[in-house]
Design a protein around this motif. Structure first.
Motif, PDB file in Angstrom:
ATOM      1  N   ILE A  21       0.862  -1.191   0.000  1.00 17.11           N
ATOM      2  CA  ILE A  21       0.000   0.000   0.000  1.00 17.11           C
ATOM      3  C   ILE A  21       0.893   1.234   0.000  1.00 17.11           C
ATOM      4  N   VAL A  22       0.607   2.136  -0.913  1.00 15.68           N
ATOM      5  CA  VAL A  22       1.268   3.441  -0.931  1.00 15.68           C
ATOM      6  C   VAL A  22       0.165   4.489  -0.942  1.00 15.68           C
ATOM      7  N   ASN A  23       0.215   5.375   0.042  1.00 20.92           N
ATOM      8  CA  ASN A  23      -0.879   6.335   0.234  1.00 20.92           C
ATOM      9  C   ASN A  23      -2.185   5.550   0.319  1.00 20.92           C
ATOM     10  N   ASN A  24      -3.135   5.822  -0.537  1.00 18.42           N
ATOM     11  CA  ASN A  24      -4.398   5.068  -0.441  1.00 18.42           C
ATOM     12  C   ASN A  24      -4.577   4.091  -1.598  1.00 18.42           C
ATOM     13  N   MET A  25      -3.456   3.696  -2.194  1.00 18.79           N
ATOM     14  CA  MET A  25      -3.538   2.739  -3.296  1.00 18.79           C
ATOM     15  C   MET A  25      -2.861   1.416  -2.915  1.00 18.79           C
ATOM     16  N   PHE A  26      -3.515   0.325  -3.321  1.00 22.25           N
ATOM     17  CA  PHE A  26      -2.974  -1.010  -3.081  1.00 22.25           C
ATOM     18  C   PHE A  26      -2.513  -1.610  -4.410  1.00 22.25           C
ATOM     19  N   TYR A  27      -1.303  -2.112  -4.409  1.00 21.71           N
ATOM     20  CA  TYR A  27      -0.715  -2.762  -5.595  1.00 21.71           C
ATOM     21  C   TYR A  27      -0.479  -4.225  -5.241  1.00 21.71           C
ATOM     22  N   SER A  28      -1.210  -5.130  -5.909  1.00 17.46           N
ATOM     23  CA  SER A  28      -1.017  -6.551  -5.591  1.00 17.46           C
ATOM     24  C   SER A  28       0.081  -7.128  -6.458  1.00 17.46           C
ATOM     25  N   SER A  29       0.704  -8.174  -5.936  1.00 18.97           N
ATOM     26  CA  SER A  29       1.538  -8.998  -6.804  1.00 18.97           C
ATOM     27  C   SER A  29       0.611  -9.826  -7.675  1.00 18.97           C
ATOM     28  N   GLY A  30       1.158 -10.379  -8.717  1.00 19.64           N
ATOM     29  CA  GLY A  30       0.358 -11.250  -9.570  1.00 19.64           C
ATOM     30  C   GLY A  30      -0.042 -12.504  -8.797  1.00 19.64           C
ATOM     31  N   GLY A  64      -7.570  -3.829   3.054  1.00 19.85           N
ATOM     32  CA  GLY A  64      -8.664  -2.884   3.290  1.00 19.85           C
ATOM     33  C   GLY A  64      -9.269  -2.402   1.987  1.00 19.85           C
ATOM     34  N   ALA A  65      -9.198  -3.251   0.994  1.00 25.61           N
ATOM     35  CA  ALA A  65      -9.779  -2.940  -0.317  1.00 25.61           C
ATOM     36  C   ALA A  65     -10.715  -4.096  -0.697  1.00 25.61           C
ATOM     37  N   SER A  66     -11.238  -4.072  -1.893  1.00 26.03           N
ATOM     38  CA  SER A  66     -12.126  -5.145  -2.342  1.00 26.03           C
ATOM     39  C   SER A  66     -12.182  -5.110  -3.866  1.00 26.03           C
ATOM     40  N   LEU A  67     -12.859  -6.092  -4.433  1.00 29.54           N
ATOM     41  CA  LEU A  67     -12.987  -6.099  -5.902  1.00 29.54           C
ATOM     42  C   LEU A  67     -13.672  -4.820  -6.385  1.00 29.54           C
ATOM     43  N   GLU A  68     -14.575  -4.285  -5.544  1.00 31.45           N
ATOM     44  CA  GLU A  68     -15.331  -3.075  -5.932  1.00 31.45           C
ATOM     45  C   GLU A  68     -14.430  -1.841  -6.005  1.00 31.45           C
ATOM     46  N   THR A  69     -13.272  -1.885  -5.345  1.00 33.01           N
ATOM     47  CA  THR A  69     -12.399  -0.700  -5.360  1.00 33.01           C
ATOM     48  C   THR A  69     -11.202  -0.882  -6.306  1.00 33.01           C
ATOM     49  N   VAL A  70     -11.204  -1.985  -7.039  1.00 35.84           N
ATOM     50  CA  VAL A  70     -10.119  -2.202  -8.021  1.00 35.84           C
ATOM     51  C   VAL A  70     -10.283  -1.214  -9.173  1.00 35.84           C
ATOM     52  N   VAL A  71      -9.187  -0.579  -9.548  1.00 32.62           N
ATOM     53  CA  VAL A  71      -9.239   0.382 -10.661  1.00 32.62           C
ATOM     54  C   VAL A  71      -8.580  -0.155 -11.929  1.00 32.62           C
ATOM     55  N   LYS A  72      -7.650  -1.116 -11.759  1.00 32.57           N
ATOM     56  CA  LYS A  72      -6.926  -1.622 -12.940  1.00 32.57           C
ATOM     57  C   LYS A  72      -6.498  -3.061 -12.694  1.00 32.57           C
ATOM     58  N   VAL A 123      -7.700   1.869  -1.499  1.00 33.91           N
ATOM     59  CA  VAL A 123      -7.924   1.392  -0.128  1.00 33.91           C
ATOM     60  C   VAL A 123      -9.030   2.237   0.484  1.00 33.91           C
ATOM     61  N   LYS A 124     -10.012   1.533   1.092  1.00 34.82           N
ATOM     62  CA  LYS A 124     -11.150   2.257   1.672  1.00 34.82           C
ATOM     63  C   LYS A 124     -10.687   3.066   2.874  1.00 34.82           C
TER      64      LYS A 124
END
Ligand SMILES: C=C(N)C(=O)O
Length: 126
Positions: A21-30, A64-72, A123-124
């Motif tokens: 998580i950086v700021n309010n964005m979550f970056y997943s690994s593959g 603290g995220a979900s499929l609904e908050t995925v942007v890319k 991230v919510k």
């Protein structure tokens, strides 16, 4: 920056984190179709895609995220002939909310998986 870790998704199989998580964005690994116990799902592209989404849901929840908050999303396929079958399953998880997406065929994936998907999500606020 915050490292995300959960036992509800497979552990990293190399020197990386399940997500950051950086700021309010979550970056997943593959995510590939490993169970949380580290076993590869023995099945076709649809079975593997379902497991990938289970894993993504687990790391998203831990962040603290979900499929609904995925942007890319980025979808890596071993065989682009699986595109339609993958889309059928993918569309069960992204019904109304459809994030931006790139889909590519690659020569080979870790553990000889058929599919790998990574996501970027908001991230919510807590
Ligand atoms: C499975 C992975 N995400 C990897 O090896 O990078």
């Amino acid at each position: 920056m915050k490292v995300v870790h959960t036992n509800q998704a497979p552990q990293a199989i190399g020197p990386y984190s399940q997500g950051i998580i950086v700021n309010n964005m979550f970056y997943s690994s593959g995510q590939i179709a490993l169970t949380p116990e580290g076993e590869m799902v023995q099945g076709d592209i649809q079975a593997q895609t379902h497991q990938v989404f289970k894993n993504l849901q687990a790391v998203l929840e831990a962040a603290g995220a979900s499929l609904e908050t995925v942007v890319k999303t980025t979808v890596f396929l071993k065989d682009m002939n699986d595109f339609a079958a993958m889309n059928e399953v993918y569309g069960q998880y992204f019904r109304d909310h459809k994030p931006a997406r790139s889909a590519v065929e690659v020569a080979r994936l870790p553990k000889d998986a058929l599919i790998e998907i990574e996501v970027v999500a908001l991230v919510k606020q807590s």
